[in-house]
Write an enzyme that holds these catalytic residues in place. Structure first.
Site, PDB file in Angstrom:
ATOM      1  N   SER A 145       0.880  -1.175   0.000  1.00  0.00           N
ATOM      2  CA  SER A 145       0.000   0.000   0.000  1.00  0.00           C
ATOM      3  C   SER A 145       0.912   1.216   0.000  1.00  0.00           C
ATOM      4  O   SER A 145       2.115   1.091   0.299  1.00  0.00           O
ATOM      5  CB  SER A 145      -0.831  -0.022   1.286  1.00  0.00           C
ATOM      6  OG  SER A 145      -1.420   1.238   1.537  1.00  0.00           O
ATOM      7  N   TYR A 158      -1.760  -1.511  10.551  1.00  0.00           N
ATOM      8  CA  TYR A 158      -1.779  -1.589   9.079  1.00  0.00           C
ATOM      9  C   TYR A 158      -0.461  -1.077   8.501  1.00  0.00           C
ATOM     10  O   TYR A 158       0.148  -1.715   7.651  1.00  0.00           O
ATOM     11  CB  TYR A 158      -2.963  -0.765   8.558  1.00  0.00           C
ATOM     12  CG  TYR A 158      -3.245  -0.907   7.079  1.00  0.00           C
ATOM     13  CD1 TYR A 158      -4.031  -1.965   6.603  1.00  0.00           C
ATOM     14  CD2 TYR A 158      -2.758   0.002   6.154  1.00  0.00           C
ATOM     15  CE1 TYR A 158      -4.311  -2.099   5.248  1.00  0.00           C
ATOM     16  CE2 TYR A 158      -3.022  -0.119   4.798  1.00  0.00           C
ATOM     17  CZ  TYR A 158      -3.809  -1.168   4.348  1.00  0.00           C
ATOM     18  OH  TYR A 158      -4.079  -1.290   3.000  1.00  0.00           O
TER      19      TYR A 158
HETATM   20  P1  NAD Z   1     -11.597  -6.125   0.527  1.00  0.00           P
HETATM   21  O1  NAD Z   1     -12.099  -6.034   1.918  1.00  0.00           O
HETATM   22  O2  NAD Z   1     -12.547  -5.801  -0.605  1.00  0.00           O
HETATM   23  O3  NAD Z   1     -10.964  -7.582   0.256  1.00  0.00           O
HETATM   24  C1  NAD Z   1     -10.168  -8.232   1.217  1.00  0.00           C
HETATM   25  C2  NAD Z   1     -10.126  -9.711   0.906  1.00  0.00           C
HETATM   26  O4  NAD Z   1      -9.365 -10.370   1.950  1.00  0.00           O
HETATM   27  C3  NAD Z   1     -11.516 -10.368   0.889  1.00  0.00           C
HETATM   28  O5  NAD Z   1     -11.567 -11.343  -0.130  1.00  0.00           O
HETATM   29  C4  NAD Z   1     -11.577 -11.036   2.268  1.00  0.00           C
HETATM   30  O6  NAD Z   1     -12.491 -12.145   2.327  1.00  0.00           O
HETATM   31  C5  NAD Z   1     -10.145 -11.478   2.435  1.00  0.00           C
HETATM   32  N1  NAD Z   1      -9.790 -11.795   3.813  1.00  0.00           N
HETATM   33  C6  NAD Z   1      -9.934 -11.027   4.927  1.00  0.00           C
HETATM   34  N2  NAD Z   1      -9.539 -11.713   6.024  1.00  0.00           N
HETATM   35  C7  NAD Z   1      -9.133 -12.944   5.580  1.00  0.00           C
HETATM   36  C8  NAD Z   1      -8.619 -14.101   6.220  1.00  0.00           C
HETATM   37  N3  NAD Z   1      -8.444 -14.172   7.550  1.00  0.00           N
HETATM   38  N4  NAD Z   1      -8.330 -15.172   5.463  1.00  0.00           N
HETATM   39  C9  NAD Z   1      -8.530 -15.160   4.101  1.00  0.00           C
HETATM   40  N5  NAD Z   1      -9.007 -14.080   3.453  1.00  0.00           N
HETATM   41  C10 NAD Z   1      -9.300 -12.993   4.183  1.00  0.00           C
HETATM   42  O7  NAD Z   1     -10.324  -5.167   0.467  1.00  0.00           O
HETATM   43  P2  NAD Z   1      -9.514  -4.548  -0.759  1.00  0.00           P
HETATM   44  O8  NAD Z   1      -9.711  -3.086  -0.628  1.00  0.00           O
HETATM   45  O9  NAD Z   1      -9.807  -5.232  -2.018  1.00  0.00           O
HETATM   46  O10 NAD Z   1      -8.001  -4.881  -0.283  1.00  0.00           O
HETATM   47  C11 NAD Z   1      -7.194  -5.909  -0.857  1.00  0.00           C
HETATM   48  C12 NAD Z   1      -5.743  -5.650  -0.528  1.00  0.00           C
HETATM   49  O11 NAD Z   1      -5.337  -4.391  -1.091  1.00  0.00           O
HETATM   50  C13 NAD Z   1      -5.444  -5.546   0.973  1.00  0.00           C
HETATM   51  O12 NAD Z   1      -4.193  -6.148   1.268  1.00  0.00           O
HETATM   52  C14 NAD Z   1      -5.384  -4.043   1.212  1.00  0.00           C
HETATM   53  O13 NAD Z   1      -4.602  -3.708   2.337  1.00  0.00           O
HETATM   54  C15 NAD Z   1      -4.737  -3.585  -0.085  1.00  0.00           C
HETATM   55  N6  NAD Z   1      -4.969  -2.168  -0.390  1.00  0.00           N
HETATM   56  C16 NAD Z   1      -6.227  -1.661  -0.569  1.00  0.00           C
HETATM   57  C17 NAD Z   1      -6.412  -0.312  -0.858  1.00  0.00           C
HETATM   58  C18 NAD Z   1      -7.790   0.303  -1.077  1.00  0.00           C
HETATM   59  O14 NAD Z   1      -7.891   1.550  -1.172  1.00  0.00           O
HETATM   60  N7  NAD Z   1      -8.855  -0.461  -1.202  1.00  0.00           N
HETATM   61  C19 NAD Z   1      -5.282   0.525  -0.938  1.00  0.00           C
HETATM   62  C20 NAD Z   1      -4.007  -0.020  -0.742  1.00  0.00           C
HETATM   63  C21 NAD Z   1      -3.859  -1.372  -0.474  1.00  0.00           C
END
Ligand code: NAD
Length: 263
Positions: A145, A158
């Site tokens: 991130s 985080y």
């Molecule tokens: P999201 O909540 O839409 O998806 C998260 C996924 O992780 C889901 O499929 C969920 O079921 C899974 N998950 C959560 N806990 C789990 C566990 N214990 N075991 C297995 N699976 C598990 O979130 P997102 O926004 O798509 O984020 C995905 C990745 O991208 C993350 O690592 C997040 O930190 C990173 N990220 C997101 C953003 C943003 O703005 N959305 C920005 C930077 C980084």
């Protein structure tokens, strides 16, 4: 371009929602067979799994391993390796978030964030590497991130986990540099996932401002483009890193953050 991806196999953790689900769709469209993982409604997961498989004519499997449980992670890797006869691509994407001052942070939340956002990648990589070494090919991508490179207040666990995964990325890259395996981190800024959508509506209500004002004055304040990073932006870098063209990039972090970390 990226024709060499056809017939490859990938594990994508946390691919039942948001960014991970779009990675599954994007890689499947390039002919990659995929092991999906993550939580959610069983019927919805099956609909997505079957839909992606049918749309792109690739094999899509699902394993619901909990990323806080090392035994389940090991079974996920074994399951994928036996179904695909090896593993070419590993994307560590599962992640959760909690926003609270450190002196009010719940210990259990700290532990869960470190386990899911950081330690799970250690376990997946550890068990996947022998399969990649056997093939002499591998692509490991860790979803960090902008918070893997810079900090914001109230996101202690985080930010610690995401900085940690950037460090882990470098170590893995060095250890396997001569074996055809790359390991990189992708560092997105704000992406409009269902999770962020919910935050926009809630924040507008809480602050008594419009959703447009939440986007520009709260969420995108740090992002000079004032635009969310798109799934397409991220799928582009994923395809490149997974392809043969990406073989020279390893041990580094790719910022896809609308200029956030340039400041
Ligand atoms: P999201 O909540 O839409 O998806 C998260 C996924 O992780 C889901 O499929 C969920 O079921 C899974 N998950 C959560 N806990 C789990 C566990 N214990 N075991 C297995 N699976 C598990 O979130 P997102 O926004 O798509 O984020 C995905 C990745 O991208 C993350 O690592 C997040 O930190 C990173 N990220 C997101 C953003 C943003 O703005 N959305 C920005 C930077 C980084």
């Amino acid at each position: 371009m990226f024709d060499d991806l056809k017939g490859r196999s990938a594990i994508i953790t946390g691919s039942t929602s948001g960014i991970g689900l779009q990675f599954a769709e994007g890689l499947a469209s390039l002919g990659v067979n995929i092991m999906m993982n993550g939580f959610g409604d069983a019927e919805e997961i099956e609909t997505n799994r079957a839909g992606i498989s049918e749309s792109h004519g690739v094999d899509i499997y699902y394993n619901g391993a909990d990323m806080t449980k090392p035994d389940e992670i090991r079974h996920l890797i074994d399951d994928a390796a036996s179904k695909f006869g090896g593993i070419d691509i590993l994307i560590n994407n599962a992640g959760i978030q909690k926003v609270a001052p450190i002196d009010e942070f719940e210990d259990a939340k700290w532990d869960a964030i470190i386990a899911i956002n950081l330690s799970s990648a250690y376990h997946t990589i550890k068990h996947t590497l022998p399969h990649m070494k056997e093939k002499g090919f591998g692509r490991i991508i860790n979803l960090a991130s902008a918070h893997g490179l810079v900090a914001s207040p109230f996101k202690s666990a985080y930010v610690a986990a995401k900085h940690g995964i950037v460090g882990l990325t470098k170590v893995v890259a060095l250890e396997v540099a001569e074996q055809g395996i790359t390991c990189n981190a992708v560092c997105p800024g704000y992406v409009k996932t269902p999770l962020v959508d919910a935050q926009i509506a809630d924040t507008a209500k809480a602050r008594g401002i419009t959703e447009e004002e939440v986007k520009s004055d709260v969420l995108l304040k740090a992002q000079p483009t004032k635009e969310f990073v798109t799934y397409e932006n991220l799928n582009g870098i994923i395809a490149y890193l997974c392809s043969n063209a990406g073989s020279g990039a390893t041990g580094t972090s790719f910022s896809i953050d609308g200029g956030w970390t340039a400041q």
